[in-house]
Design a protein around this motif. Structure first.
Motif, PDB file in Angstrom:
ATOM      1  N   GLU A  56       0.696  -0.948  -0.158  1.00  0.00           N
ATOM      2  CA  GLU A  56       0.094  -0.057   0.032  1.00  0.00           C
ATOM      3  C   GLU A  56       0.848   1.196   0.068  1.00  0.00           C
ATOM      4  N   CYS A  57       2.055   1.053   0.724  1.00  0.00           N
ATOM      5  CA  CYS A  57       2.839   2.181   0.529  1.00  0.00           C
ATOM      6  C   CYS A  57       3.696   2.484  -0.545  1.00  0.00           C
ATOM      7  N   LEU A  58       4.111   1.310  -1.288  1.00  0.00           N
ATOM      8  CA  LEU A  58       4.921   1.437  -2.468  1.00  0.00           C
ATOM      9  C   LEU A  58       4.655  -0.111  -3.265  1.00  0.00           C
ATOM     10  N   GLY A  59       3.977   0.394  -4.480  1.00  0.00           N
ATOM     11  CA  GLY A  59       3.382  -0.818  -4.908  1.00  0.00           C
ATOM     12  C   GLY A  59       4.222  -1.858  -5.678  1.00  0.00           C
ATOM     13  N   SER A  60       5.554  -1.482  -5.949  1.00  0.00           N
ATOM     14  CA  SER A  60       6.481  -2.438  -6.429  1.00  0.00           C
ATOM     15  C   SER A  60       7.843  -2.430  -5.485  1.00  0.00           C
ATOM     16  N   VAL A  61       8.053  -3.140  -4.399  1.00  0.00           N
ATOM     17  CA  VAL A  61       9.206  -3.176  -3.704  1.00  0.00           C
ATOM     18  C   VAL A  61      10.167  -4.126  -4.037  1.00  0.00           C
ATOM     19  N   LYS A 102      13.967  -0.209 -10.144  1.00  0.00           N
ATOM     20  CA  LYS A 102      13.540  -0.052 -11.633  1.00  0.00           C
ATOM     21  C   LYS A 102      12.814   1.341 -11.622  1.00  0.00           C
ATOM     22  N   LYS A 103      12.084   1.775 -10.690  1.00  0.00           N
ATOM     23  CA  LYS A 103      11.485   3.090 -10.990  1.00  0.00           C
ATOM     24  C   LYS A 103      12.259   4.081 -10.089  1.00  0.00           C
ATOM     25  N   GLN A 104      13.230   3.899  -9.612  1.00  0.00           N
ATOM     26  CA  GLN A 104      14.176   4.604  -8.620  1.00  0.00           C
ATOM     27  C   GLN A 104      13.059   5.571  -7.845  1.00  0.00           C
ATOM     28  N   THR A 105      12.441   4.984  -6.931  1.00  0.00           N
ATOM     29  CA  THR A 105      11.569   5.400  -6.039  1.00  0.00           C
ATOM     30  C   THR A 105      11.856   4.930  -4.753  1.00  0.00           C
TER      31      THR A 105
END
Length: 570
Positions: A56-61, A102-105
């Protein structure tokens, strides 16, 4: 001093207070907001303290990091102690860092830890218990297993409390004493012991079975029962996080009905359990090769037979009947280089059917050895080592039976040459047949079935021919063709064969050239010459070019007429 409460009431309150220190609370917040866990002040290593919602905080971890080395976070958001932890303050916090490379988030979740405060019963103002300041007393941590079966009441621990009177003598308090010592300036030398047994009545048994239970890998928590087979030998079960996965080790039935039992508390005898029926349908795969029942077969066939079945070859296959995993494909691997045989599959019986499609000759070969292979319609699914030998093979020996076939006219067309105009009765070698069994012409008789001009007669015993009339090449149409005579050869049993005697008639110059025109007309006013043509019925060797001349010549004729060569000789 106020009258003490009933013993059972005090025991219940103290027990609830004690048990509350064992319960772990988890409150889920919205994504990337603060998470608060209420925990005991002392935790052992590898103890789960709560769970956060990472997705919920970050979709792809793909990377999780805790800022506090005393705590670790799993991929499902479960937070565990990495070491034994004692909370020195009332609150403690750390940060969970989530990264998606991958998304650098990157995002963070703040985790706040609070230990449960002890709720003490308010003392009656009339109670005269001495106070000891700046000290707090808490029960020694203890534990019990969920769903324990007793015996009840269940003994947890024994506590000792001390109290004294102002005169230094034993306090004459009715039991149970208040378990609280608060005065740190207590200088009284005499202490009185009060012993409490904390018990859990059967009515207070903890028995919450909601939610999934973590279960060990293996099939210790699952029991199987199905049919007459010993199902654990046929199926392997893996139980994890409340799920069970089956692997079929070998198929001996198409369907299994299993009664499954699942038990919590690591399968201990006091754990709760439930059962369910699981019906497993096993789909067939081509993991069994078709095999011949024997390595060698024999068959026989009479020579010259064609389109006849000579052998049926059964096979065995343990796969599901009437499927591509069971149906057989047969192949002739060796011995059929001349194409005499064909093998097919009987769809009803799954047998190989060997047939002769081209006549065999006993005199050429008494027997033929074939190598037959068999596979399935579906590819083999077992490991690579077995795939190298996925074709079973068998040898078939075909015996060719001799048949009294009668004479053979071979070659069927035989050639002779006769010069035209030969004398009647001239003899020439004629037609010759033979018996395939004896490889000889002895005993055969010959007859002429067809002679267009009746120019030839044949010797019945030898097959030689002689002229019965004068042969004239020029009467054959067309003249360059062979003169064909049909001959019949007959053995002693009346069996026969036919052949052709092709006679080449050699030309002789027995025909003069002939002028085609009987008379010629020359119109002097319009014409200066006329063409004269001639033909010869003999071959080109005895024909053109021609020589032309005037039959009767005189000076007068020679003065009026001349002959000029066009394509002949003057």
């Amino acid at each position: 001093m106020a009258a003490p409460r009933p013993q059972s009431s005090l025991r219940g309150a103290l027990c609830r207070q004690l048990l509350l220190t064992l319960v772990v609370f988890s409150f889920a917040c919205e994504a990337c907001k603060k998470e608060t866990f209420i925990i005991p002040y002392k935790l052992e290593a590898d103890k789960m303290i709560g769970r956060v919602n990472l997705k919920e905080c970050l979709g792809s971890v793909d990377h999780i990091q805790s800022s506090d080395p005393d705590f670790r976070v799993l991929e499902d958001g479960s937070v565990y102690t990495a070491h034994a932890v004692v909370l020195s303050d009332e609150k403690r916090s750390f940060t969970i860092r989530l990264s998606d490379t991958k998304k650098q988030t990157q995002k963070e979740i703040l985790v706040l830890l609070e230990y449960q405060k002890k709720v003490l019963r308010k003392r009656n103002t009339k109670e005269t218990v001495l106070r000891r300041s700046k000290r707090r007393w808490a029960p020694i941590p203890c534990s019990m297993q969920e769903n324990s079966l007793g015996p009840f009441p269940l003994f947890l621990q024994q506590l000792i409390a001390y109290a004294s009177t102002a005169d230094g003598y034993s306090a004459d308090f009715p039991l149970p004493l208040p378990i609280r010592v608060e005065d740190e300036n207590d200088n009284y030398p005499i202490f009185t012991e009060a012993i409490y047994n904390f018990e859990v009545p059967e009515s207070s048994r903890i028995g919450d079975n909601a939610g999934s239970k973590e279960m060990k890998k293996g099939n210790e928590e699952t029991s199987f029962r199905g049919g007459s087979q010993r199902v654990p030998e046929l199926l392997e079960g893996i139980v994890w996080d409340g799920n069970v996965s089956f692997h079929c080790k070998r198929r001996v039935a198409d369907k299994y009905s299993l009664i499954m039992k699942v038990q919590d508390m690591d399968g201990q005898f006091f754990g709760l359990m439930s059962t369910a029926t699981c019906i497993i349908t096993v789909k067939d795969s081509n993991d069994n090769l078709p095999t011949f029942r024997q390595n060698a077969y024999e068959a026989s066939v009479e020579e010259n037979m064609v389109n006849v079945e000579i052998l049926r070859i059964p096979i065995e296959d343990k796969d599901l009947i009437n499927t591509a995993n069971w149906r057989a494909n047969f192949t002739i691997l060796k011995g059929n280089e001349n194409g005499h045989f064909k093998i097919s599959t009987d769809k009803a019986t799954n047998e190989g059917v060997l047939s002769v499609v081209k006549p065999l000759d006993y005199e050429e070969n008494h027997q033929v050895v074939l190598e037959i292979g068999v596979t399935n319609e579906a590819p083999f699914t077992r490991d690579v080592a077995l795939r190298m030998t996925t074709m079973n093979r068998a040898v078939v020996t075909v015996h060719v039976k001799d048949q009294d076939e009668g004479p053979e006219c071979r070659p069927e067309v035989q050639y002779i040459q006769i010069k035209e105009n030969s004398a009647v009765g001239s003899k020439i070698n004629g037609y010759e047949a033979y018996d395939p069994e004896s490889k000889s012409s002895s005993g055969l008789r010959y007859k002429i079935l067809h002679d267009p001009k009746e120019w030839i007669t044949i010797n019945e015993g030898s097959g030689s021919v002689q002229t019965s009339k004068t042969l004239d090449r020029e009467v054959i149409t067309p003249k360059n063709e062979l003169y064909n005579i049909t001959v019949l050869a007959i053995d002693q049993d009346g069996r026969s064969c036919t052949g052709t005697l092709a006679v080449s008639i050699e030309d002789v110059n027995d025909n003069p050239p002939e002028i085609l025109q009987d008379y010629l007309v020359i119109c002097k006013a319009n014409m200066e010459y006329v063409d004269i043509s001639a033909i010869d019925r003999d071959s080109s060797v005895n024909g053109a070019p021609f020589y032309f001349s005037l039959a009767n010549t005189s000076p007068e004729i020679n003065r009026l007429w001349t002959i000029t060569r066009v394509n002949g000789i003057l």
